[in-house]
Design an enzyme around this catalytic site. Structure first.
Site, PDB file in Angstrom:
ATOM      1  N   TYR A 142       0.817  -1.215   0.000  1.00 32.67           N
ATOM      2  CA  TYR A 142       0.000   0.000   0.000  1.00 32.67           C
ATOM      3  C   TYR A 142       0.855   1.271   0.000  1.00 32.67           C
ATOM      4  CZ  TYR A 142      -4.068  -2.950   1.059  1.00 32.67           C
ATOM      5  OH  TYR A 142      -5.055  -3.903   1.027  1.00 32.67           O
ATOM      6  N   LYS A 191       3.317 -15.345   2.499  1.00 35.57           N
ATOM      7  CA  LYS A 191       3.235 -16.128   1.264  1.00 35.57           C
ATOM      8  C   LYS A 191       4.678 -16.477   0.884  1.00 35.57           C
ATOM      9  CE  LYS A 191       0.709 -17.792  -2.128  1.00 35.57           C
ATOM     10  NZ  LYS A 191      -0.168 -18.948  -1.937  1.00 35.57           N
ATOM     11  N   ASP A 223      -3.294 -18.030   1.946  1.00 31.39           N
ATOM     12  CA  ASP A 223      -4.455 -18.728   1.379  1.00 31.39           C
ATOM     13  C   ASP A 223      -4.995 -19.752   2.376  1.00 31.39           C
ATOM     14  OD1 ASP A 223      -1.947 -19.790   0.921  1.00 31.39           O
ATOM     15  OD2 ASP A 223      -2.474 -20.795  -0.945  1.00 31.39           O
ATOM     16  N   ASP A 247      -5.376  -6.497   6.000  1.00 29.14           N
ATOM     17  CA  ASP A 247      -6.580  -5.779   5.592  1.00 29.14           C
ATOM     18  C   ASP A 247      -7.695  -6.797   5.304  1.00 29.14           C
ATOM     19  OD1 ASP A 247      -8.286  -3.854   4.684  1.00 29.14           O
ATOM     20  OD2 ASP A 247      -7.193  -3.375   2.859  1.00 29.14           O
ATOM     21  N   ASP A 251     -10.917  -8.279   8.142  1.00 27.82           N
ATOM     22  CA  ASP A 251     -12.337  -8.166   7.777  1.00 27.82           C
ATOM     23  C   ASP A 251     -13.016  -9.534   7.815  1.00 27.82           C
ATOM     24  OD1 ASP A 251     -12.403  -5.473   7.516  1.00 27.82           O
ATOM     25  OD2 ASP A 251     -13.159  -5.452   5.465  1.00 27.82           O
TER      26      ASP A 251
END
Ligand code: NAD
Length: 356
Positions: A142, A191, A223, A247, A251
């Protein structure tokens, strides 16, 4: 003890819910012999209306001088058509940057009394859930280099994921410190089978773990983590991860708990100064109607006591009071179900104060 708190009610339901959190803090002060001094400052739409900008310098200065910041929410349809850097939400990014807040802590707690709101099967959640997602907030993709360029296939765009050892070290320390106050387990999500930045992340987290021999560490690919959160969420205590993965996963974790009006958050930096706020927005549809659920903000105040002021007993006292009121079947509209007792923002605040 004496603490200075900057309060930012903000917009929409912000003032409704901050009022209740302040009343709860005052009761805690009375009960445990602390004094909380508040300075109310402007940010978001309220600041645009009064000062012409979403984050006035005065707000930044007062927040920096305070021991902690308690924020309601910002934004609303009135300011939706302003350009990007003039919008209320700009205040949030600005405050995080100015206060050096690089860690976002989001607990996803499912209270036993609200089990029905959870979209997962009862056998998966057992008697409730208690996960803490620690997300890196100021680095990664980001904030990395981005742009557009020509290629043999025509125009292309790129974003860059980049993490330094220092950035990973400091977020890992926050995760391990938090785990020490909880069930002493950290799951680091990355990852590393594909990304070099994840391989660095993993090796730094392992190094930091050596300073916390009591905490169990495991690694998980993102994942798999997304899948495990709905398959077997009870395996998690603290999840630590990068900005983008955090992020998404935070959620997902909050959805499992069923209600947005229940979930607090903390943004922390190197020192003890932190910013505490509910995860929900300003809910303009119910603003000023005594309908907002104040619990997420009240629990954010509890996090402030725990993480910025090191007042564990006082923090737990608030959390226990919330649990008690829920077990007595009191509900605001957002968490209402058949047979429960519907109350408004003010009544919910009063019930929690009485339960303290
Ligand atoms: P929202 O979270 O404000 O509302 C979504 C839905 O949840 C609405 O129906 C609302 O009534 C309900 N809700 C939210 N909090 C509640 C509470 N405490 N009690 C009862 N019901 C509650 O999200 P949105 O509608 O997408 O956004 C509204 C405004 O808030 C927008 O301007 C958005 O940019 C802003 N926003 C601010 C923040 C923040 O300040 N941190 C976060 C998200 C959105």
């Amino acid at each position: 003890m004496n603490f200075n708190i900057a309060t930012i009610p903000g917009d929409g339901i912000g003032p409704d819910i901050i009022e209740q959190a302040v009343l709860v803090l005052n009761k805690i002060g009375e009960k445990f012999g602390h004094t909380f001094n508040y300075t109310e400052v402007l940010a978001g739409g309220a600041a645009i209306d009064a000062k012409g900008e979403p984050l006035p310098q005065e707000t930044i200065d007062i927040c920096k001088k305070s021991d902690s910041v308690l924020l309601g929410a910002v934004g609303g349809p009135k300011w939706d058509n302003l350009p990007g850097d003039k919008r209320p939400e700009k205040a949030l990014l600005g405050l995080r940057g100015e206060l050096g807040l690089f860690a976002n802590l989001r607990p996803a707690t499912l209270h036993k009394a609200l089990k029905d709101a959870c979209p997962l099967k009862p056998e998966i959640i057992g008697d409730g859930l208690d996960i803490l997602v620690v997300r890196e907030l100021t680095g990664g993709i980001y904030f990395g280099e981005r742009g557009r360029r020509d290629s043999i296939n025509g125009e292309e765009a790129y974003d860059t994921e980049c993490y330094s050892v220092k950035e990973v070290e400091r977020i890992a320390k926050i995760a391990f410190d938090s785990a020490m106050k909880r069930n002493k387990k950290v799951t680091s999500v990355d990852k590393a089978n594909i990304l070099e930045s994840s391989r660095l992340w993993r090796s730094v987290v392992e190094k930091v773990a050596k300073d916390y021999p009591e905490v169990e560490l495991n690694h998980m690919y993102v994942d798999n983590a997304a899948m495990q959160l709905v398959r077997n969420p009870k395996q998690f205590d603290v999840i630590v991860t990068s900005n983008m993965f955090g992020d998404i996963l935070s959620d997902e974790a909050s959805m499992i708990t069923g209600s947005i009006g229940m979930l607090p958050s903390a943004s922390l930096g190197e020192g003890t100064l932190g910013m505490y706020e509910p995860i929900h927005g300003s809910a303009p549809d119910i603003a000023g109607q005594n309908k907002a659920n104040p619990i997420a903000t009240i629990l954010s105040a509890a996090m402030m006591l725990r993480y910025s002021f090191n007042l564990e007993k006082e923090a737990s006292c608030i959390e226990d009071a919330v649990t008690k009121v829920l077990e007595e079947n009191y509900r605001t509209g957002d968490i209402m179900s058949e047979g429960m007792k519907l109350v408004g923002t003010k009544e919910m605040g009063e019930l929690i104060i009485n339960a303290l």
